[in-house]
Design a protein around this motif. Structure first.
Motif, PDB file in Angstrom:
ATOM      1  N   ASP A   1     -15.355  -9.809 -29.831  1.00 31.94           N
ATOM      2  CA  ASP A   1     -15.762  -8.647 -30.630  1.00 31.94           C
ATOM      3  C   ASP A   1     -16.264  -7.505 -29.754  1.00 31.94           C
ATOM      4  N   GLY A   2     -16.783  -7.848 -28.549  1.00 30.99           N
ATOM      5  CA  GLY A   2     -17.204  -6.810 -27.623  1.00 30.99           C
ATOM      6  C   GLY A   2     -16.054  -5.969 -27.105  1.00 30.99           C
ATOM      7  N   THR A   3     -14.853  -6.570 -27.011  1.00 32.08           N
ATOM      8  CA  THR A   3     -13.661  -5.834 -26.561  1.00 32.08           C
ATOM      9  C   THR A   3     -13.314  -4.748 -27.565  1.00 32.08           C
ATOM     10  N   TRP A   4     -13.262  -5.143 -28.836  1.00 32.61           N
ATOM     11  CA  TRP A   4     -12.915  -4.188 -29.894  1.00 32.61           C
ATOM     12  C   TRP A   4     -13.957  -3.083 -30.000  1.00 32.61           C
ATOM     13  N   SER A   5     -15.240  -3.467 -29.989  1.00 32.05           N
ATOM     14  CA  SER A   5     -16.290  -2.459 -30.152  1.00 32.05           C
ATOM     15  C   SER A   5     -16.338  -1.503 -28.960  1.00 32.05           C
ATOM     16  N   ALA A   6     -15.982  -2.000 -27.767  1.00 35.55           N
ATOM     17  CA  ALA A   6     -15.982  -1.140 -26.574  1.00 35.55           C
ATOM     18  C   ALA A   6     -14.970  -0.011 -26.723  1.00 35.55           C
TER      19      ALA A   6
ATOM     20  N   LYS B   1      -6.241   4.658 -19.687  1.00 35.01           N
ATOM     21  CA  LYS B   1      -6.394   3.456 -18.861  1.00 35.01           C
ATOM     22  C   LYS B   1      -7.241   2.400 -19.572  1.00 35.01           C
ATOM     23  N   ALA B   2      -8.241   2.867 -20.333  1.00 36.08           N
ATOM     24  CA  ALA B   2      -9.069   1.933 -21.107  1.00 36.08           C
ATOM     25  C   ALA B   2      -8.207   1.199 -22.129  1.00 36.08           C
ATOM     26  N   ARG B   3      -7.295   1.945 -22.781  1.00 35.39           N
ATOM     27  CA  ARG B   3      -6.413   1.315 -23.767  1.00 35.39           C
ATOM     28  C   ARG B   3      -5.421   0.361 -23.080  1.00 35.39           C
ATOM     29  N   TRP B   4      -4.983   0.720 -21.877  1.00 38.22           N
ATOM     30  CA  TRP B   4      -4.053  -0.147 -21.146  1.00 38.22           C
ATOM     31  C   TRP B   4      -4.697  -1.501 -20.848  1.00 38.22           C
ATOM     32  N   VAL B   5      -5.959  -1.482 -20.402  1.00 41.55           N
ATOM     33  CA  VAL B   5      -6.673  -2.737 -20.154  1.00 41.55           C
ATOM     34  C   VAL B   5      -6.774  -3.543 -21.443  1.00 41.55           C
ATOM     35  N   PHE B   6      -7.102  -2.866 -22.530  1.00 45.85           N
ATOM     36  CA  PHE B   6      -7.216  -3.527 -23.841  1.00 45.85           C
ATOM     37  C   PHE B   6      -5.903  -4.212 -24.228  1.00 45.85           C
ATOM     38  N   ASP B   7      -4.798  -3.488 -24.074  1.00 50.61           N
ATOM     39  CA  ASP B   7      -3.494  -4.025 -24.476  1.00 50.61           C
ATOM     40  C   ASP B   7      -3.034  -5.183 -23.593  1.00 50.61           C
TER      41      ASP B   7
ATOM     42  N   MET C   1     -14.417  -2.878 -17.735  1.00 53.52           N
ATOM     43  CA  MET C   1     -13.458  -1.870 -17.272  1.00 53.52           C
ATOM     44  C   MET C   1     -13.066  -0.913 -18.393  1.00 53.52           C
ATOM     45  N   ILE C   2     -12.978  -1.422 -19.612  1.00 59.77           N
ATOM     46  CA  ILE C   2     -12.684  -0.543 -20.754  1.00 59.77           C
ATOM     47  C   ILE C   2     -13.772   0.524 -20.878  1.00 59.77           C
ATOM     48  N   MET C   3     -15.030   0.090 -20.821  1.00 67.30           N
ATOM     49  CA  MET C   3     -16.139   1.040 -20.904  1.00 67.30           C
ATOM     50  C   MET C   3     -16.168   1.956 -19.689  1.00 67.30           C
TER      51      MET C   3
END
Length: 622
Positions: free
Chosen positions: A295-300, A282-288, A270-272
């Motif tokens: 590590d895939g979350t951070w790199s995405a 919205k990508a940052r909201w999912v991350f937070d 969803m971030i990607m």
């Protein structure tokens, strides 16, 4: 008395089972020494306890100790031998496993299957096949292992034939075959197998849904998803990927919201999905919102920031990633290098470069291209060139990076020089190369009306892209402006007399016919040695046959042929050329030196080339 004997035997059997469990338990925990102590304390060691301790040493990556214990065993059974084979396979020692397998006194289907599985795991599919077809008997596991190996090797047609031969097809075999067919886009065949399955587990359902999703049949995937009796996290994520990959982000968001459990893989998707759709917030909201990140979350998210122009945010996230002890992966490092270049942040770029060196990522050609670009954008052209020079084999991206770098730094002449090196190396330029070269021409004040150099350069660029109309137009302009190109010529001194050759056959030479016969004879020998004319070095709009003819009569080839006729055996053949030797002639002369056993020395406009035994002193770099 009989009751006591039975009780004692029961007790002994129970005690042996307990100690075996303890040995296995501590071995799995990595406490192999403790497991060994329990084993050594046993007054009566059964073959089962021996098998357990041997397996324990293999589990702890100590195959040498495992083999020593195996050699000490007072008695062994087939399970013991199978354990030795499997142990070596688990430690990646396939050759040792095969040696054990070959000297086994008895083998059962488990022995054969273990060895086949070992070859499959090591990617040695042909060896696995040879062994598989020698098996005296096969069970469902044997068939499934071999099927999986063929699918992993991309041999789906052969896998399908093997699948049809399986006498009893279990869920695993059918699911593997569905996945293999879907990877090739053969959805109807996959669905036929799926529909014929008497029982389907969640993996089978997910494989079929994923197959539809990755092949842009998202609506069909959704219909199957809706009737699936039980769904797991993998199923939900597969369906989600179908929507994100096809750009249907709103439907992806609705499905994501409905997910009962949101695994890390789904959140990363969803971030990607949000980010590539321009919805960075919205990508940052999912991350937070994520409690767990990999590590895939951070790199995405770093990649999204980099691609969408949020360089400062990418750098801040990279710092946060490091402060939380998360080791950057390959994609995040590539993204952050691009960010450092955009921001001209040389210090950060150097830090990332150091990390790449420690991880040995700096040996990758793609990474090096990004490094070159980063250093150039940061103003450190010298270090960028050092990275470039480390590689003997360069791809077009590396060439483009250094050409554009010299052009951007005002070193247009150097950029053009590198372009000539690229052209001589045989690397094919692309549109990005043209932009860099034309920029270099602009920076050096070249497109000069009386100088042939820029015209020739541009003409060659057009020719490599088959833009023959542009070539013709450019040559028309040259004639109109009385601009002439010095014709390529080569010469050789024989008996104190200089013999000059120009391209096209040099019909004016008194020994013209003899030279052509020598070239024709050489051509047959060269073809046997593997020579194939490279028409890309002919800058004229002619068919392949004419290109081959043109290449055969390049001036340096004519001069070399004459040298072979006139220079005594044992003496080097020395040829001079007024221009740079072309790549096809360079390849041909290497082979000529090899098949004739002669030493050939060619001096072109840039350097000397010493050809001997099929090699050149320039190591194919000139």
């Amino acid at each position: 008395m009989r009751f006591r004997l039975i009780s004692y035997r029961s007790y002994s059997s129970s005690f042996a089972a307990i100690t075996q469990c303890q040995i296995s338990h501590f071995a799995r925990l990595g406490q192999i020494d403790r497991a060994r102590n329990i084993f050594e304390d046993l007054q009566s060691k059964t073959v089962t306890s021996w098998n357990a301790i041997v397996a324990g040493y293999f589990h702890n990556k100590r195959p040498g100790e495992a083999q020593k214990l195996f050699d000490k065993m007072p008695e062994r059974n087939t399970i013991s031998w199978n354990g030795l084979v499997s142990g070596y396979i688990k430690n990646g020692m396939i050759s040792e496993a095969r040696k054990v397998f070959d000297k086994m006194p008895e083998r059962n289907v488990v022995s054969w299957t273990a060895m086949v599985r070992g070859y499959v795991q090591e990617g040695l599919i042909e060896e696995a096949e040879l062994l598989f077809w020698r098996m005296p008997e096969k069970n469902v596991v044997s068939w499934t292992v071999m099927l999986g190996g063929l699918i992993e090797d991309g041999r789906v047609d052969e896998a399908r034939r093997l699948f049809d031969m399986i006498p009893v097809k279990d869920v695993v075999a059918s699911t593997n075959m569905i996945g293999g067919l879907c990877s090739e886009g053969r959805l109807s065949e996959a669905r036929e197998i799926f529909d014929e399955m008497p029982q389907r587990n969640v993996v089978a359902w997910t494989s079929m849904i994923s197959g539809y999703a990755i092949n842009n049949k998202v609506d069909v995937a959704r219909k199957l998803f809706e009737v699936m009796p039980d769904k797991n996290e993998v199923t939900w994520t597969a369906m989600l990927k179908g929507y994100t990959k096809s750009g249907r982000i709103n439907e992806a968001a609705e499905l994501f919201k409905a997910m009962p459990v949101k695994p890390v893989a789904a959140c990363n998707e969803m971030i990607m999905g949000f980010g590539l759709n321009g919805e960075v917030g919205k990508a940052r909201w999912v991350f937070d919102q994520m409690k767990e990140k990999d590590d895939g979350t951070w790199s995405a998210l770093i990649k999204i920031y980099e691609r969408k122009g949020f360089e400062l945010e990418a750098l801040a996230l990279f710092r946060l990633m490091q402060s939380e002890g998360v080791r950057p992966n390959f994609p995040s490092i590539i993204s952050i290098l691009s960010v450092c270049g955009s921001l001209a942040s040389l210090d950060h770029g150097r830090q990332v470069h150091s990390r790449l060196v420690r991880s040995h990522f700096d040996l990758d050609i793609y990474v090096s291209s990004v490094l070159i670009t980063m250093y150039i954008k940061c103003g450190d052209l010298v270090t960028g060139k050092k990275v470039f020079d480390r590689f003997s084999s360069k791809d077009v991206v590396m060439w483009n990076s250094i050409i554009a770098g010299y052009a951007q730094h005002g070193s247009g002449e150097k950029a053009l020089e590198v372009f000539h090196e690229m052209f001589s190396s045989g690397a094919a330029p692309d549109e990005i190369t043209f932009i860099g070269v034309l920029s270099a021409c602009g920076y050096t004040g070249k497109l000069e009306p009386s100088s042939a150099g820029p015209y020739i350069l541009l003409s060659n660029l057009y020719a490599t892209q088959n833009r023959w109309k542009d070539v013709a137009e450019l040559r028309k302009k040259m004639r109109a402006r009385n601009v002439s190109k010095s014709p390529g010529c080569s010469w050789i001194e024989v008996d104190n007399k200089v013999h000059m050759f120009t391209g096209g056959g040099s019909a004016s030479h008194p020994e013209h016919e003899m030279i052509l016969k020598k070239l024709e004879k050489l051509g047959a020998s060269l073809r046997e040695a593997g020579y194939c004319p490279d028409g890309s070095f002919v800058m004229h709009d002619v068919d392949e046959e004419d290109k081959v003819h043109s290449l055969r009569h390049h001036s340096e080839k004519l001069a070399v042929a004459y040298g072979l006729l006139k220079v005594p055996v044992g003496k080097p053949i020395r040829v001079m050329k007024n221009l740079r030797v072309c790549g096809d002639c360079h390849s041909a002369i290497k082979l000529i030196a090899q098949v004739t056993g002669r030493e050939i020395i060619l001096r072109d406009a840039h350097r000397f080339h010493h050809f001997k035994d099929g090699l050149c002193s320039c190591r194919d770099y000139w």
